[in-house]
Design a protein around this motif. Structure first.
Motif, short mmCIF file in Angstrom:
data_model
loop_
_atom_site.label_atom_id
_atom_site.label_comp_id
_atom_site.label_asym_id
_atom_site.label_seq_id
_atom_site.Cartn_x
_atom_site.Cartn_y
_atom_site.Cartn_z
N ASP A 1 -14.33 -17.58 -8.31
CA ASP A 1 -15.56 -17.05 -8.91
C ASP A 1 -15.08 -16.64 -10.18
OD1 ASP A 1 -18.00 -17.45 -7.43
OD2 ASP A 1 -17.42 -15.67 -6.09
N ARG A 2 -13.69 -16.03 -10.43
CA ARG A 2 -13.52 -15.45 -11.63
C ARG A 2 -13.14 -16.35 -12.64
NH1 ARG A 2 -11.07 -10.99 -8.70
NH2 ARG A 2 -9.29 -12.10 -8.71
N ALA A 3 -12.50 -17.50 -12.11
CA ALA A 3 -11.61 -18.65 -12.76
C ALA A 3 -13.02 -19.31 -13.46
CB ALA A 3 -10.86 -19.14 -12.02
N LEU A 4 -13.96 -19.58 -12.66
CA LEU A 4 -15.29 -20.48 -12.85
C LEU A 4 -16.22 -19.64 -13.51
CD1 LEU A 4 -15.13 -22.88 -9.64
CD2 LEU A 4 -14.39 -23.51 -12.16
N ASN A 5 -16.19 -18.45 -13.64
CA ASN A 5 -17.38 -17.65 -13.99
C ASN A 5 -18.79 -17.73 -13.56
OD1 ASN A 5 -18.42 -15.49 -15.91
ND2 ASN A 5 -19.11 -17.17 -17.55
N THR A 6 -18.49 -17.90 -12.15
CA THR A 6 -19.74 -17.90 -11.43
C THR A 6 -20.39 -16.77 -10.66
OG1 THR A 6 -18.10 -18.98 -9.36
CG2 THR A 6 -19.33 -20.47 -10.91
N GLY A 7 -19.86 -15.60 -11.18
CA GLY A 7 -20.52 -14.50 -10.75
C GLY A 7 -19.67 -14.19 -9.25
N ASP A 8 -20.46 -13.99 -7.93
CA ASP A 8 -19.90 -13.77 -6.92
C ASP A 8 -20.48 -14.83 -5.86
OD1 ASP A 8 -22.56 -12.92 -6.42
OD2 ASP A 8 -22.03 -10.96 -5.68
N VAL A 9 -20.94 -15.97 -6.30
CA VAL A 9 -21.46 -16.85 -5.40
C VAL A 9 -20.30 -17.44 -4.45
CG1 VAL A 9 -22.54 -19.23 -5.61
CG2 VAL A 9 -23.15 -17.74 -7.22
N LEU A 10 -19.31 -18.01 -5.05
CA LEU A 10 -18.59 -18.49 -3.80
C LEU A 10 -17.94 -17.44 -2.69
CD1 LEU A 10 -16.44 -20.64 -6.51
CD2 LEU A 10 -17.70 -21.53 -4.65
N SER A 11 -17.81 -16.31 -3.47
CA SER A 11 -17.23 -15.09 -2.17
C SER A 11 -18.58 -14.79 -1.48
CB SER A 11 -16.56 -13.87 -3.23
OG SER A 11 -17.69 -13.49 -4.04
N SER A 12 -19.70 -14.72 -1.86
CA SER A 12 -20.74 -14.36 -1.29
C SER A 12 -21.22 -15.25 0.00
CB SER A 12 -22.08 -13.89 -2.21
OG SER A 12 -21.71 -12.90 -2.93
N PHE A 13 -21.15 -16.74 -0.39
CA PHE A 13 -21.59 -17.76 0.40
C PHE A 13 -20.67 -18.59 1.12
CE2 PHE A 13 -25.08 -16.71 -2.91
CZ PHE A 13 -26.13 -16.69 -1.97
N LEU A 14 -19.54 -17.72 1.54
CA LEU A 14 -18.48 -18.43 2.09
C LEU A 14 -18.96 -19.12 3.43
CD1 LEU A 14 -15.50 -16.08 2.13
CD2 LEU A 14 -15.54 -18.48 1.18
N PRO A 15 -18.57 -20.26 3.79
CA PRO A 15 -19.28 -21.00 5.37
C PRO A 15 -18.88 -20.13 6.42
CG PRO A 15 -18.13 -22.60 3.83
CD PRO A 15 -17.81 -21.23 2.88
N GLN A 16 -19.80 -20.17 7.35
CA GLN A 16 -19.31 -19.41 8.64
C GLN A 16 -18.51 -20.32 9.37
OE1 GLN A 16 -20.69 -16.46 9.71
NE2 GLN A 16 -21.10 -16.55 7.61
N LYS A 17 -17.42 -19.52 10.07
CA LYS A 17 -16.33 -20.24 10.92
C LYS A 17 -17.15 -21.11 11.84
CE LYS A 17 -14.47 -16.37 11.71
NZ LYS A 17 -13.50 -15.42 12.51
N GLY B 1 -17.88 -27.17 -0.49
CA GLY B 1 -16.93 -27.86 -1.39
C GLY B 1 -17.40 -28.68 -2.48
N GLU B 2 -18.69 -29.20 -2.24
CA GLU B 2 -19.29 -30.14 -3.19
C GLU B 2 -19.71 -29.24 -4.57
OE1 GLU B 2 -22.18 -32.22 -1.24
OE2 GLU B 2 -20.79 -33.54 -0.13
N TRP B 3 -20.16 -28.03 -4.04
CA TRP B 3 -20.78 -27.16 -5.23
C TRP B 3 -19.46 -26.73 -5.93
CZ3 TRP B 3 -20.59 -22.17 -7.22
CH2 TRP B 3 -21.46 -21.81 -8.11
N LEU B 4 -18.26 -26.09 -5.40
CA LEU B 4 -17.14 -25.87 -5.99
C LEU B 4 -16.68 -27.02 -6.94
CD1 LEU B 4 -14.69 -24.22 -6.64
CD2 LEU B 4 -13.68 -25.11 -4.46
#
Length: 264
Positions: free
Chosen positions: A53-69, A6-9
């Motif tokens: 990721d698309r809105a922030l142009n961050t590649g696939d970082v946010l979708s690839s590093f989702l926190p584990q449940k 969340g802090e990175w976002l």
């Protein structure tokens, strides 16, 4: 969970000079959803993460590093569980089983035991911890407000053993007498009612629109369409009007618990 995600976002949003509302508009999400993710109160779905990721142009970082449940739960219930923990009002209808937030350990074990579902004992134990953790939403003495509408079949169908059923119904009685929850029973005498088709949970929040969650056999769906949620709320209200009053429901719960105790 750790809030590094969340802090990175939040940092990426700030670097892009976007407000939460502007990011929400770009990612087709709500501002409150963005706020919950940034604060670490919610894990986005994979599709939400892709849009971020698309809105922030961050590649696939946010979708690839989702926190584990942090908990083990069926994929179709994951989003609903997270929302349940944030709701200010919860209205439940249950057709055949006691809702997860009210289940005792004995009852939950009986529902999750390996010979009922194709799971290992280790998987069942993990799911049990998750199921019992649901009840923590009731440790706050004030919120959420909880109203449980249950079909009479929930009381009459023995799960596990008479001892387990007596303990489970007594637990519901105690929660009701403490005025922590409201419980109403839809008696068999009502006959057909529109909620007979499955389980329903309505959740309301202080900072976002209400949602509804419906569940069947090994499947569930979260609904956020305003028109559909309003229809489901109206259906719930109509069914509640056919239920026994609070005192009569409480008396039936006590009498049924006593019947089970006599067979222990």
């Amino acid at each position: 969970m750790s809030n590094v995600y969340g802090e990175w976002l939040k940092a990426q949003r700030a670097a892009a000079r976007l407000t939460q509302q502007e990011l929400a508009d770009a990612a087709i999400m709500t501002r409150s959803h963005i706020a919950h993710i940034e604060a670490g109160r919610r894990i986005p779905s994979r599709e939400d993460a892709r849009r971020l990721d698309r809105a922030l142009n961050t590649g696939d970082v946010l979708s690839s590093f989702l926190p584990q449940k942090d908990v083990a739960v069926a994929d179709y219930f994951e989003s609903a569980l997270l929302l349940e923990q944030q709701a200010s009002v919860i209205q439940e209808f249950t057709l055949s089983l006691v809702p997860g937030i009210l289940q005792t350990e004995g009852y939950a074990r009986a529902v999750l035991r390996p010979d009922v579902s194709p799971r290992s004992e280790e998987e069942c134990d993990t799911l049990l911890v998750t199921r019992l953790d649901q009840g923590r939403v009731l440790t706050n003495p004030v919120t959420p407000l909880v109203c449980v509408l249950m079909d009479e079949a929930v009381l009459r169908r023995s799960v596990g053993s008479p001892e387990i059923m007596a303990e489970q119904l007594t637990h519901i009685v105690h929660m009701t007498e403490r005025e922590r929850i409201r419980v109403h029973v839809l008696p068999f005498g009502v006959g057909y009612h529109p909620l007979l088709q499955g389980m329903l949970s309505l959740m309301m929040f202080e900072d976002q629109p209400p949602v509804a969650y419906g569940e069947g056999v090994l499947m569930g769906k979260l609904h956020d369409s305003p028109a559909l949620v309003e229809t489901l709320q109206r259906t719930y209200t109509l069914a509640l009007g056919d239920a026994l009053p609070r005192r009569a429901s409480l008396a039936l719960l006590k009498a049924t618990a006593k019947d089970y105790e006599q067979h222990v």
